[in-house]
Design an enzyme around this catalytic site. Structure first.
Site, PDB file in Angstrom:
ATOM      1  N   GLU A  30     -35.415  20.999 -18.355  1.00  0.00           N
ATOM      2  CA  GLU A  30     -34.536  20.246 -19.243  1.00  0.00           C
ATOM      3  C   GLU A  30     -34.920  18.767 -19.261  1.00  0.00           C
ATOM      4  OE1 GLU A  30     -31.392  18.973 -21.720  1.00  0.00           O
ATOM      5  OE2 GLU A  30     -32.432  20.878 -21.451  1.00  0.00           O
ATOM      6  N   HIS A  48     -38.110  18.179 -21.229  1.00  0.00           N
ATOM      7  CA  HIS A  48     -37.864  18.255 -22.672  1.00  0.00           C
ATOM      8  C   HIS A  48     -37.246  16.958 -23.184  1.00  0.00           C
ATOM      9  CE1 HIS A  48     -36.985  19.811 -26.587  1.00  0.00           C
ATOM     10  NE2 HIS A  48     -35.677  19.784 -26.412  1.00  0.00           N
ATOM     11  N   HIS A  74     -30.394  23.338 -34.731  1.00  0.00           N
ATOM     12  CA  HIS A  74     -31.219  22.401 -33.962  1.00  0.00           C
ATOM     13  C   HIS A  74     -32.698  22.760 -34.084  1.00  0.00           C
ATOM     14  CE1 HIS A  74     -32.381  19.629 -30.839  1.00  0.00           C
ATOM     15  NE2 HIS A  74     -32.780  20.593 -30.031  1.00  0.00           N
ATOM     16  N   HIS A 106     -32.929  40.339 -38.499  1.00  0.00           N
ATOM     17  CA  HIS A 106     -34.080  39.439 -38.418  1.00  0.00           C
ATOM     18  C   HIS A 106     -35.376  40.183 -38.713  1.00  0.00           C
ATOM     19  CE1 HIS A 106     -36.821  36.360 -37.159  1.00  0.00           C
ATOM     20  NE2 HIS A 106     -37.281  37.093 -36.162  1.00  0.00           N
ATOM     21  N   HIS A 133     -44.415  32.811 -30.252  1.00  0.00           N
ATOM     22  CA  HIS A 133     -43.619  33.101 -31.441  1.00  0.00           C
ATOM     23  C   HIS A 133     -43.137  31.801 -32.091  1.00  0.00           C
ATOM     24  CE1 HIS A 133     -41.842  36.245 -33.802  1.00  0.00           C
ATOM     25  NE2 HIS A 133     -40.614  35.776 -33.669  1.00  0.00           N
TER      26      HIS A 133
END
Length: 306
Positions: free
Chosen positions: A57, A60, A123, A216, A278
């Protein structure tokens, strides 16, 4: 064109990609609360505790902070240097700044106040636009160095191709949200089989998470087929226009790799490498599709001027 500006563009694009994939890493590893509900500090400290969630975290956040400095520098410098050459520069510079701050704001709010799957999907979608804006701005910097503008010679884009370019861009963005929703509702492994959901109920979904996953897949399959159709049209009708021809070849490669990585996520039971791949492939695909939009804008502008 100034080599330093080119280097800044490449560096900024790379860092934005790191931020995008880093966000996916935070989600995949469940590290969103690795620094608690504090921002920008991490458990009241500037440096994180030595545990995986806090480090992921914090890293990032650190990359996001660096990206803000780089994007602001790139936007201002490119606006000063290449606006006289490309009228699109100002728009892209503003877009890159606005969506970068929106991305950072949503991330900070999610940490401090908590968030739901829809907000976190938003986001990721905003992160894609931010990355694409910086990528195209960097491409403009390199194009501006061509004294005869060989990369931006007048194009001929038919209405059918324009429909494919705009339609696939919009639809791919919708598919991105369905994928992000799968991730943030923890539906990635809801269906253990491919292409059907499971051996039960004839392979059809039976509960919420399975419907999210299969929804999806259905949306992604349609995107895959649509890109094949557009690529075939480009191969047969646009061989002499390299931006369009090779752009669609690239899209076909990226969507194929995207599909394969998605399948491997299921069979590997959410292996981190495939999950990050991905996110990487969809970022590349979206960047190319956004570049198509720039080509359309140029073509229409030049058509009005002639």
């Amino acid at each position: 064109m100034n080599k330093a500006l080119k280097a800044l563009g490449v560096l900024t694009t790379f860092v934005m990609l790191i931020v995008l994939i880093g966000g996916a890493l935070v989600t995949k590893t469940g590290s969103g609360q690795g620094c608690g509900r504090q921002w920008p500090l991490c458990h009241g400290r500037f440096f994180p505790e030595l545990n995986p969630a806090s480090i992921i975290e914090w890293s990032h956040r650190f990359a996001s902070g660096i990206s803000i400095i780089l994007v602001l520098s790139l936007a201002f410098w490119s606006w000063r240097k290449i606006t006289p050459i490309f009228r699109e520069t100002t728009f892209l510079a503003i877009m890159s700044i606005i969506f970068l701050f929106l991305q950072a704001l949503l991330g900070a709010l999610a940490v401090v106040f908590g968030s739901n799957a829809l907000i976190m999907a938003l986001h990721f979608g905003i992160s894609l636009i931010s990355f694409a804006s910086v990528l195209i701005l960097t491409l403009l910097i390199f194009e501006a160095d061509k004294s005869v503008r060989t990369l931006v010679k007048p194009l001929q884009i038919g209405k059918k191709m324009q429909f494919h370019m705009i339609g696939i861009l919009i639809y791919s963005y919708i598919v991105v949200y369905t994928g992000a929703y799968v991730r943030h509702t923890e539906s990635s492994l809801a269906c253990p089989n491919v292409p059907l959901c499971s051996p039960l109920n004839n392979g059809l979904p039976t509960q919420f998470h399975e419907w999210v996953q299969m929804g999806h897949r259905a949306a992604a399959l349609l995107l895959f087929v649509w890109i094949i159709v557009a690529a075939v049209h480009a191969i047969t009708s646009y061989k002499d226009q390299k931006q369009i021809f090779w752009g669609w070849i690239s899209c076909l490669i990226f969507i194929t790799l995207q599909a394969l990585s998605g399948i491997m996520i299921v069979y590997s039971e959410l292996a981190l490498g495939f999950a990050l791949a991905h996110s990487f492939f969809i970022a590349c695909l979206f960047g190319v599709l956004c570049y198509f939009l720039l080509l359309i804008a140029r073509f229409r502008y030049e058509s009005r001027q002639s």
